[in-house]
Structures are given as structure tokens and as C-alpha cells.
Motif scaffolding. Structure first.
Motif, mmCIF file in Angstrom:
data_model
loop_
_atom_site.group_PDB
_atom_site.id
_atom_site.type_symbol
_atom_site.label_atom_id
_atom_site.label_comp_id
_atom_site.label_asym_id
_atom_site.label_seq_id
_atom_site.Cartn_x
_atom_site.Cartn_y
_atom_site.Cartn_z
ATOM 1 N N LEU A 1 0.856 -1.190 0.000
ATOM 2 C CA LEU A 1 0.000 0.000 0.000
ATOM 3 C C LEU A 1 0.892 1.239 0.000
ATOM 4 C CD1 LEU A 1 -3.105 0.250 0.102
ATOM 5 C CD2 LEU A 1 -2.912 0.600 2.560
ATOM 6 N N PRO A 2 1.097 1.879 -1.152
ATOM 7 C CA PRO A 2 1.977 3.056 -1.191
ATOM 8 C C PRO A 2 1.458 4.226 -0.359
ATOM 9 C CG PRO A 2 1.567 2.200 -3.409
ATOM 10 C CD PRO A 2 0.599 1.533 -2.488
ATOM 11 N N ALA A 3 0.137 4.375 -0.287
ATOM 12 C CA ALA A 3 -0.475 5.479 0.463
ATOM 13 C C ALA A 3 -1.874 5.045 0.878
ATOM 14 C CB ALA A 3 -0.539 6.744 -0.397
ATOM 15 N N PRO A 4 -2.424 5.663 1.920
ATOM 16 C CA PRO A 4 -3.795 5.309 2.316
ATOM 17 C C PRO A 4 -4.773 5.551 1.170
ATOM 18 C CG PRO A 4 -2.715 6.593 4.036
ATOM 19 C CD PRO A 4 -1.806 6.633 2.847
ATOM 20 N N PRO A 5 -5.657 4.602 0.890
ATOM 21 C CA PRO A 5 -6.617 4.791 -0.209
ATOM 22 C C PRO A 5 -7.687 5.807 0.148
ATOM 23 C CG PRO A 5 -7.085 2.765 0.967
ATOM 24 C CD PRO A 5 -5.814 3.314 1.563
ATOM 25 N N THR A 6 -8.368 6.247 -0.863
ATOM 26 C CA THR A 6 -9.462 7.211 -0.668
ATOM 27 C C THR A 6 -10.807 6.500 -0.541
ATOM 28 O OG1 THR A 6 -9.652 7.470 -3.063
ATOM 29 C CG2 THR A 6 -8.236 9.031 -1.883
ATOM 30 N N TRP A 7 -10.799 5.199 -0.289
ATOM 31 C CA TRP A 7 -12.033 4.433 -0.138
ATOM 32 C C TRP A 7 -12.715 4.770 1.186
ATOM 33 C CZ3 TRP A 7 -10.344 -1.268 -1.611
ATOM 34 C CH2 TRP A 7 -9.808 -1.256 -2.908
ATOM 35 N N GLU A 8 -13.914 4.195 1.353
ATOM 36 C CA GLU A 8 -14.630 4.337 2.619
ATOM 37 C C GLU A 8 -13.837 3.659 3.736
ATOM 38 O OE1 GLU A 8 -17.490 5.853 3.491
ATOM 39 O OE2 GLU A 8 -17.722 6.695 1.485
ATOM 40 N N GLN A 9 -13.772 4.310 4.891
ATOM 41 C CA GLN A 9 -13.048 3.712 6.009
ATOM 42 C C GLN A 9 -13.872 2.613 6.660
ATOM 43 O OE1 GLN A 9 -11.485 6.470 8.869
ATOM 44 N NE2 GLN A 9 -10.559 7.803 7.321
ATOM 45 N N GLY A 10 -13.161 1.638 7.221
ATOM 46 C CA GLY A 10 -13.801 0.541 7.915
ATOM 47 C C GLY A 10 -13.938 -0.680 7.038
ATOM 48 N N PRO A 11 -14.341 -1.821 7.625
ATOM 49 C CA PRO A 11 -14.526 -3.058 6.853
ATOM 50 C C PRO A 11 -15.773 -2.989 5.988
ATOM 51 C CG PRO A 11 -15.250 -3.387 9.101
ATOM 52 C CD PRO A 11 -14.647 -2.004 9.055
ATOM 53 N N LEU A 12 -15.840 -3.882 5.026
ATOM 54 C CA LEU A 12 -17.008 -3.947 4.162
ATOM 55 C C LEU A 12 -18.226 -4.326 5.006
ATOM 56 C CD1 LEU A 12 -17.773 -3.793 1.105
ATOM 57 C CD2 LEU A 12 -17.589 -6.291 1.081
ATOM 58 N N PRO A 13 -19.266 -3.497 5.021
ATOM 59 C CA PRO A 13 -20.433 -3.798 5.877
ATOM 60 C C PRO A 13 -21.348 -4.830 5.218
ATOM 61 C CG PRO A 13 -20.756 -1.715 4.747
ATOM 62 C CD PRO A 13 -19.385 -2.198 4.353
ATOM 63 N N GLY B 1 -3.650 1.542 -9.136
ATOM 64 C CA GLY B 1 -3.569 2.888 -8.591
ATOM 65 C C GLY B 1 -3.784 2.972 -7.091
ATOM 66 N N VAL B 2 -4.069 1.849 -6.456
ATOM 67 C CA VAL B 2 -4.342 1.843 -5.011
ATOM 68 C C VAL B 2 -3.335 0.983 -4.261
ATOM 69 C CG1 VAL B 2 -6.036 1.293 -3.219
ATOM 70 C CG2 VAL B 2 -6.793 2.250 -5.408
ATOM 71 N N ALA B 3 -3.122 -0.235 -4.743
ATOM 72 C CA ALA B 3 -2.210 -1.170 -4.074
ATOM 73 C C ALA B 3 -1.540 -2.044 -5.127
ATOM 74 C CB ALA B 3 -2.957 -2.036 -3.057
ATOM 75 N N VAL B 4 -0.399 -2.607 -4.763
ATOM 76 C CA VAL B 4 0.372 -3.455 -5.667
ATOM 77 C C VAL B 4 0.424 -4.858 -5.084
ATOM 78 C CG1 VAL B 4 2.594 -3.803 -6.810
ATOM 79 C CG2 VAL B 4 1.773 -1.469 -6.347
ATOM 80 N N PRO B 5 -0.141 -5.857 -5.771
ATOM 81 C CA PRO B 5 -0.081 -7.230 -5.242
ATOM 82 C C PRO B 5 1.365 -7.711 -5.136
ATOM 83 C CG PRO B 5 -1.743 -7.049 -6.964
ATOM 84 C CD PRO B 5 -0.959 -5.761 -6.991
ATOM 85 N N GLU B 6 1.646 -8.425 -4.038
ATOM 86 C CA GLU B 6 2.972 -8.997 -3.862
ATOM 87 C C GLU B 6 3.078 -10.292 -4.651
ATOM 88 O OE1 GLU B 6 5.306 -7.512 -2.545
ATOM 89 O OE2 GLU B 6 4.745 -6.386 -0.749
ATOM 90 N N THR B 7 4.284 -10.596 -5.115
ATOM 91 C CA THR B 7 4.522 -11.868 -5.783
ATOM 92 C C THR B 7 4.851 -12.925 -4.737
ATOM 93 O OG1 THR B 7 6.881 -11.447 -6.059
ATOM 94 C CG2 THR B 7 5.404 -10.624 -7.775
ATOM 95 N N SER B 8 4.846 -14.176 -5.162
ATOM 96 C CA SER B 8 5.147 -15.264 -4.233
ATOM 97 C C SER B 8 6.594 -15.234 -3.775
ATOM 98 C CB SER B 8 4.853 -16.625 -4.887
ATOM 99 O OG SER B 8 5.608 -16.775 -6.074
#
Length: 422
Positions: free
Chosen positions: A23-35, A143-150
């Protein structure tokens, strides 16, 4: 047995996929877990926090001042998979401040649940990986996060999967018969959790009891099994549809029970990193400073993340303990504590040796000189020649003292300390 499981369609089929990302930076999504909603109840941050201890809730949901969880609703279908939403949980460590977990919530249509799990696990003869194309993590998180490789440090080899299946009346191998649960029910549960069939992994029958040792019997209606790379929830009576108890199970396995497994994943990654740090404690100078920093990290992990009791609601605790047992986390953390204590004792011994060496030098240097000056003072002798003779005699006595066994030990102690960079 697994042939039937591969081709059946459950009354409810859900799949949750957990994978490590950066996660390069905090996303601009809604905060909290998916309700998720169940009747008039809404399983959001406020509701889910009531199930956990305050310390566990901070790790899983953050605080308003320091958020660590975000979500985004999705509506994307590819083949039998329908994506409902995505979550991000920041799991920063000392070496990897951008570490996070992405959680993908799917519904599965048709007789494809086990085949989808096999494909995600890259089993031999399985279908192509469904997490590709429009459902590829790279596309979903662009643009939000980069998946890690194995190959990335501490990244799980394959995404962790959580399957949920409730049977229909015809699915007798999974159904409780009176008060007895047939052996086929546990075989189904193991296949869903291990993402495999008997052809993929022919488990010896005598090993099945040990594999099911950590199965969680949530109630007479359903069970859960946690393995290293997957978990599964399986119903044991026919699903009655809307209004059935399984409405509760469908929500709970995606919320509270998911969060227990997420906490276990965070604990595993931190323990992996602490183990790696311990292995390099002797690399470089200033051992004492490195051991002190390591002890601080261990104390911070212990106070922040190391929990084995999450809630007064038993199944979440049992799921966490089952996950910890799969990765031997309690034993590994005990080993970390013991190893760190050994290093601390080593540093303390070296410090004591340095102090003893310094006191020895002071004794060897000060005793002859102090004796000579004391004699002159008692004799009230202020002759410069006699003072010079006393100083010379003290210097010779000091030099002779350094040639004795005690003097050599003092010098050796100081040389070893300097050689170690202390």
C-alpha cells in the motif's frame, strides 16, 4: 466423494480471497470493513468492534485518528464468480511499512466452488486461475495497491481462500444423520479447505483424524476447518433459504470469523519478520544496541498484536487458535522470546566484562601510583628527585602487573570488547 462435491451446487456458495499487497499510500475508499446487513442489523465497524477486545479491534479496524481498514463496493462478474466488494487492511511491519492485505468477497454460481478453489491453488489439471482478466488483483487494485509476488518476503505462496457452502436436501454426505456427523462431511470440509480432491492429494485415511484435530464445530448446523492455505465453512443440514439460520452464517463467516483469521495472518507475518531479525543479530557492530532494539520490537508486537483471546464469543477464538496451530505461532513466539533472552544475557555478560576490565585497569594503574605517593606523603618528602623516582617505580610496577595472569586477563577483556565494536 470429491467427484460429487466437484459437480454439486450448494444452496449458498461464497468465497473470500486474502492476498498480500503493498500500500503506497492510504486509499481514498470508505473507512472501515465492508459492511454486511442481516435484517435490521448492519455488520459495520461499530457492530464488529463489540465482538472483540479493544486491542484486537484497534488492529483490525484502526481508530478515527489512525485508520487501517478501507472498503469499496464492487459489482463485477467473470465466469461463475461475482465480486461483491474489496477490503484493504494495513498490516505495516518495521521492515515493510507498506504491507497490507486485500480481501476479495465473491459469490459463486453453479457447480464451480471446488473447481474455483483448485484453480486458485494451481492444482494439476485445474482450470485457469480465475483471478485473472477482469478479476486480476492488478486490475482491481490499480492505482491503489500493488499485489505482492510469491517471491516477496513473507508473502503467502497462493492467495488464502475461505469457502462457505450450505447443502441442499439431496447432499446427504454433508448432512448430520440424527446426532451423528458422517465421515464424508469432514472429507468435504477438508477438500474445501485444502482446495483439493483425492486425485490432487490422496490423504491417507489414518491421517484424517489429525487433519480434523482443529476443526471447529460451531454448532450442530455447521463446522469450520482451518488449514495453512485455506479455510472452509460447511453446513450440516439442508438450507431453508431466506430467513434460515444460514443467513446468520453467511454474514458471520465474512465478518467476525474472517477478522479472526486476518488477525492470525498479521501475527504470522510479524513473527516471520522477528525471526528474520533474530537471525541477523550478529551482523555488524554494536550488538547491544541491536539487541535492545529487537527487544523493543518484540515488546511492541506482544502488546499490540499477540492475542489468543479475542472475544467472549467462542468460535472466533477457536478459529484464531486453529490458524496459529497451523503455523506453530505460539511455539515460534516462545522460541523468539527465549532466543532474545539469551542474546540479552550475552550482552549483559559482555557489559559486565567491560566494567570489570575497566576496574582492573584502574586498579593496576592506580595501586602502585597511589602507594608511592602515599609513602612520600607519610615521610613528608617533597624532593623532586624522590617524586620522579616514585613515579618511575610506580610505572615499572604497573608494567610488571600487566604481565601477570590478572593483567593479561584485563587486557584481553578490553581487546575483545573493542574487537566486537562494543
Amino acid at each position: 466423494m470429491t467427484t460429487e462435491l466437484r459437480h454439486l451446487t450448494g444452496a449458498r456458495q461464497a468465497l473470500t480471497v486474502i492476498l498480500p499487497v503493498r500500500l503506497p499510500a492510504p486509499p481514498t475508499w470508505e473507512q472501515g470493513p465492508l459492511p454486511f446487513e442481516l435484517g435490521s442489523r448492519r455488520a459495520d465497524t461499530a457492530t464488529r468492534q463489540t465482538y472483540f477486545t479493544p486491542s484486537a479491534a484497534r488492529v483490525l479496524y484502526g481508530t478515527p485518528e489512525r485508520p487501517c481498514r478501507w472498503h469499496r463496493l464492487e459489482n463485477r462478474t467473470h465466469g461463475p464468480l461475482h465480486l461483491h466488494g474489496i477490503e484493504l487492511l494495513r498490516t505495516a511491519t518495521a521492515r515493510h511499512p507498506g504491507a497490507a492485505l486485500a480481501v476479495l468477497h465473491f459469490l459463486v454460481e453453479g457447480p464451480a466452488l471446488l473447481e474455483t478453489l483448485r484453480a486458485i491453488g494451481h492444482r494439476h489439471s485445474a482450470d485457469p486461475d480465475p483471478l485473472d482478466g477482469p478479476l486480476a488483483p492488478e486490475a482491481l487494485l490499480a492505482g491503489v495497491a500493488v499485489p505482492e509476488t510469491s517471491e516477496a518476503p513473507f508473502a503467502i505462496a497462493r492467495p488464502y481462500t475461505i469457502a462457505f457452502l450450505t447443502p441442499q436436501a439431496a447432499h446427504t454426505p454433508a448432512l448430520r444423520q440424527g446426532n451423528r456427523l458422517p465421515a464424508t462431511a469432514d472429507q468435504w470440509l477438508w477438500s474445501l479447505a485444502s482446495r483439493s480432491t483425492a486425485a490432487d492429494f490422496p490423504l491417507a485415511p489414518e491421517l484424517m483424524p489429525s487433519q480434523m484435530e482443529h476443526a471447529v464445530r460451531i454448532s450442530a448446523d455447521w463446522s469450520a476447518l482451518v488449514l495453512r492455505h485455506g479455510a472452509a465453512f460447511l453446513g450440516h443440514r439442508p438450507d431453508g433459504g431466506d430467513g434460515d439460520f444460514y443467513d446468520f452464517g453467511a454474514v458471520h463467516h465474512r465478518t467476525v470469523y474472517l477478522d479472526a483469521l486476518l488477525l492470525g495472518t498479521v501475527q504470522r507475518d510479524h513473527i516471520d519478520e522477528l525471526t528474520e531479525a533474530l537471525s541477523g543479530v550478529f551482523d555488524g557492530p554494536k550488538l547491544g544496541a541491536r539487541v535492545t532494539a529487537l527487544e523493543t520490537r518484540i515488546a511492541a508486537f506482544r502488546s499490540t498484536y499477540w492475542r489468543q483471546h479475542l472475544t467472549a464469543h467462542g468460535p472466533a477464538n477457536e478459529l484464531l487458535l486453529a490458524y496459529q496451530a497451523q503455523y506453530r505461532l505460539p511455539d515460534r513466539f516462545t522460541e523468539i522470546l527465549a532466543e532474545a533472552a539469551d542474546y540479552a544475557r550475552l550482552v549483559q555478560t559482555q557489559d559486565n566484562q567491560q566494567i570489570a576490565g575497566a576496574l582492573g585497569v584502574l586498579t593496576i594503574l592506580g595501586l602502585p601510583l597511589g602507594t608511592a605517593l602515599s609513602i612520600l606523603q607519610v615521610l613528608d618528602d617533597h624532593t623532586p628527585t624522590h617524586l620522579l623516582l616514585a613515579l618511575t617505580t610506580a610505572a615499572l610496577a604497573t608494567a610488571l602487573a600487566f604481565t601477570t595472569r590478572y593483567g593479561r586477563l584485563v587486557l584481553s577483556s578490553l581487546r575483545n570488547r573493542v574487537g566486537r565494536g562494543g
